[in-house]
Design a protein around this motif. Structure first.
Motif, short mmCIF file in Angstrom:
data_model
loop_
_atom_site.label_atom_id
_atom_site.label_comp_id
_atom_site.label_asym_id
_atom_site.label_seq_id
_atom_site.Cartn_x
_atom_site.Cartn_y
_atom_site.Cartn_z
N HIS A 9 5.54 -22.48 27.30
CA HIS A 9 5.70 -21.67 26.14
C HIS A 9 5.12 -21.80 25.09
O HIS A 9 4.65 -23.04 24.60
CB HIS A 9 7.05 -21.68 25.69
CG HIS A 9 8.10 -21.01 26.72
ND1 HIS A 9 8.85 -21.99 27.68
CD2 HIS A 9 8.45 -19.93 26.86
CE1 HIS A 9 9.50 -21.27 28.49
NE2 HIS A 9 9.58 -20.24 27.88
N PHE A 10 4.12 -20.81 24.57
CA PHE A 10 2.99 -20.88 23.63
C PHE A 10 3.64 -19.93 22.45
O PHE A 10 4.39 -18.86 22.85
CB PHE A 10 1.69 -20.40 23.95
CG PHE A 10 1.16 -21.43 25.06
CD1 PHE A 10 0.54 -22.47 24.65
CD2 PHE A 10 1.38 -21.04 26.29
CE1 PHE A 10 -0.19 -23.26 25.42
CE2 PHE A 10 0.68 -22.16 27.30
CZ PHE A 10 0.05 -23.18 26.89
N LEU A 11 3.13 -20.00 21.24
CA LEU A 11 3.42 -18.76 20.21
C LEU A 11 2.59 -17.61 20.65
O LEU A 11 1.32 -17.70 20.90
CB LEU A 11 3.20 -19.30 18.82
CG LEU A 11 3.07 -18.37 17.72
CD1 LEU A 11 4.76 -18.22 17.58
CD2 LEU A 11 2.39 -18.82 16.38
N ALA A 12 3.17 -16.74 20.32
CA ALA A 12 2.50 -15.28 20.90
C ALA A 12 1.49 -14.95 19.76
O ALA A 12 1.72 -15.43 18.48
CB ALA A 12 3.28 -14.16 20.83
N ARG A 13 0.41 -14.27 20.24
CA ARG A 13 -0.66 -13.82 19.16
C ARG A 13 -0.34 -12.74 18.60
O ARG A 13 -0.48 -11.67 18.71
CB ARG A 13 -1.90 -13.83 19.89
CG ARG A 13 -2.50 -15.29 20.54
CD ARG A 13 -3.95 -14.88 20.90
NE ARG A 13 -4.74 -16.47 21.27
CZ ARG A 13 -5.18 -17.10 20.78
NH1 ARG A 13 -5.52 -17.05 19.49
NH2 ARG A 13 -5.48 -18.23 21.15
N ASP A 14 0.45 -12.88 17.56
CA ASP A 14 1.15 -11.64 16.78
C ASP A 14 0.69 -11.47 15.60
O ASP A 14 0.34 -12.44 14.63
CB ASP A 14 2.70 -11.95 16.66
CG ASP A 14 3.43 -10.61 16.07
OD1 ASP A 14 2.89 -9.80 15.64
OD2 ASP A 14 4.43 -10.58 16.57
N LEU A 40 8.00 -16.29 21.21
CA LEU A 40 7.13 -17.13 22.13
C LEU A 40 6.79 -16.32 23.50
O LEU A 40 7.37 -15.36 23.79
CB LEU A 40 8.17 -18.44 22.67
CG LEU A 40 8.50 -19.30 21.66
CD1 LEU A 40 9.51 -20.57 22.19
CD2 LEU A 40 7.24 -19.99 21.01
N GLU A 41 5.85 -16.88 24.02
CA GLU A 41 5.45 -16.16 25.39
C GLU A 41 5.35 -17.29 26.46
O GLU A 41 4.74 -18.24 26.13
CB GLU A 41 4.16 -15.37 25.21
CG GLU A 41 2.94 -16.06 24.91
CD GLU A 41 1.88 -15.24 24.60
OE1 GLU A 41 1.90 -13.82 24.58
OE2 GLU A 41 0.80 -15.68 24.52
N LYS A 42 6.11 -16.93 27.46
CA LYS A 42 5.80 -17.82 28.82
C LYS A 42 4.58 -17.47 29.67
O LYS A 42 4.24 -16.49 30.19
CB LYS A 42 6.97 -17.73 29.47
CG LYS A 42 7.12 -18.76 30.58
CD LYS A 42 8.41 -18.71 31.61
CE LYS A 42 8.49 -19.57 32.73
NZ LYS A 42 9.84 -19.37 33.62
N GLN A 43 3.80 -18.50 29.46
CA GLN A 43 2.48 -18.55 30.52
C GLN A 43 2.38 -19.33 31.56
O GLN A 43 2.98 -20.36 31.90
CB GLN A 43 1.34 -19.01 29.54
CG GLN A 43 0.93 -18.13 28.40
CD GLN A 43 0.29 -16.92 28.75
OE1 GLN A 43 -0.16 -16.68 29.82
NE2 GLN A 43 -0.02 -16.02 27.88
N ALA A 44 2.00 -18.54 32.77
CA ALA A 44 2.26 -19.02 34.15
C ALA A 44 1.19 -18.21 34.96
O ALA A 44 1.23 -17.18 34.66
CB ALA A 44 3.78 -19.18 34.73
N GLN A 239 2.11 -24.68 15.69
CA GLN A 239 2.58 -23.80 16.91
C GLN A 239 1.06 -23.58 17.49
O GLN A 239 0.06 -23.63 17.07
CB GLN A 239 3.05 -22.59 16.53
CG GLN A 239 4.54 -23.00 16.08
CD GLN A 239 5.51 -23.21 16.82
OE1 GLN A 239 5.32 -22.83 18.18
NE2 GLN A 239 6.47 -23.88 16.41
N VAL A 240 0.90 -23.63 18.91
CA VAL A 240 -0.13 -23.22 19.69
C VAL A 240 -0.13 -22.14 20.47
O VAL A 240 0.87 -21.61 21.11
CB VAL A 240 -0.28 -24.48 20.82
CG1 VAL A 240 -1.38 -24.63 21.39
CG2 VAL A 240 -0.18 -25.72 20.13
#
Length: 325
Positions: A9-14, A40-44, A239-240
């Motif tokens: 999970h990463f911080l979304a680019r909002d 947050l956004e889940k990256q996979a 946050q990343v």
């Protein structure tokens, strides 16, 4: 290198974060105040490469992390005893001092009631809260469950813990707080780093291991400061944002005798990976250097169904190198 595929999970680019700092409330605020604005956004899939057998390829100075073999092993049962934890901290501090060529290594922790670093004791460390984590069998499925121990983090982050009423340079703040009886706030010619040390209490570890991102692959635009707001204190971390250029690694089948050592902050330009502008909602801004290693735990597809839940200890240290011209 062997690798696994998982999710992080990463911080979304909002764009909202261009004028509003990410935050989480850690107390029950007045009605109508959102508990968080973090999205947050889940990256996979995220590919995480194994360092096993190639540990020497990773430099603390460049990648921001390294692997150390403990000179003295501490039995599992001793981590339930303050004396055992104290012995472990002594071993960690001395090995870090030797490996990094430091003048001094001080272990510091958070006092839960105050939520800020406490001064080191006479022997250079404290054991009020050694940050022992024991994964609950229901984690991460259970919702709204109060866990007895801190659970593994599933979000990429860098620990800063800077106070909002102080300078944004985390290493400076920590150095002044830990050495408040011997150092004036104007003493900024000493180089110091905030360095974390992480290890499992049982091994080989396959259940929710720790992943580290090579700091040299992180761009300043991938990071944003975030507040953890308590009723009387505010702490801060990074946050990343996700970027396909990040390179993630883990120590496959990590044993209790193996230490993951990774940098979180550095007061000296030699350890700074990038620079970015930190903007306040008031419109003012200042520059922050960053050299920290993003990290998180991850669901390991190689873990068997009968793996024991992860138990680990994380230690935060202040590493001092003396005067810098």
């Amino acid at each position: 290198m062997a690798e696994v595929e998982t999710s992080i999970h990463f911080l979304a680019r909002d764009r909202a974060y261009e004028h509003e700092k990410p935050y989480q409330l850690k107390y029950r605020a007045a009605e109508g105040i959102p508990m968080t604005n973090i999205r947050l956004e889940k990256q996979a899939p995220i590919r995480i490469s194994s360092m096993r057998g190639q540990e020497q390829q990773f430099s603390f100075e460049k990648s921001g992390f390294t692997v150390l073999k403990m000179n003295e092993e501490i039995p599992y049962d001793e981590f339930n005893d303050p004396a055992g934890v104290k012995r472990y901290l002594t071993v960690v501090a001395e090995q870090l001092r030797t490996r990094l060529g430091a003048d001094k290594v001080q272990v510091y922790q958070y006092v839960v009631s105050a939520w800020e670093p406490v001064p080191a004791g006479d022997e250079g460390f404290c054991t009020d809260n050694p940050q022992i984590r024991k994964r609950d069998p229901d984690f991460p499925i259970a919702k709204n469950k109060e866990y007895e121990f801190t659970q593994p983090s599933t979000v990429a982050h860098i620990v800063l813990t800077a106070r909002r009423d102080s300078t944004p340079e985390e290493a400076v703040v920590t150095y002044q707080q830990v050495n408040r009886d011997t150092v004036g706030k104007s003493s900024t010619n000493v180089r110091y780093q905030v360095v974390n040390v992480w290890k499992p209490l049982r091994g080989p570890l396959r259940d929710w291991p720790l992943a580290l991102c090579d700091a040299s692959t992180v761009h300043p635009n991938d990071l944003i400061a975030s507040d953890n707001v308590f009723d009387v204190k505010v702490t801060e971390n990074m946050q990343v944002h996700y970027d396909s250029g990040h390179r993630w690694y883990y120590l496959e089948d990590q044993e209790p005798s193996e230490l993951l050592v990774f940098r979180q902050a550095d007061s000296h330009s030699a350890g700074r990976v990038g620079i970015f502008v930190y903007r306040l909602c008031s419109g003012s801004s200042f520059l922050i250097w960053t050299s920290g290693v993003p990290h998180t735990s991850f669901l390991n597809p190689k873990a068997g169904k009968d793996e024991l839940p992860r138990e680990s200890i994380e230690v935060r240290t202040l590493v001092s190198y003396g005067n810098v011209d």
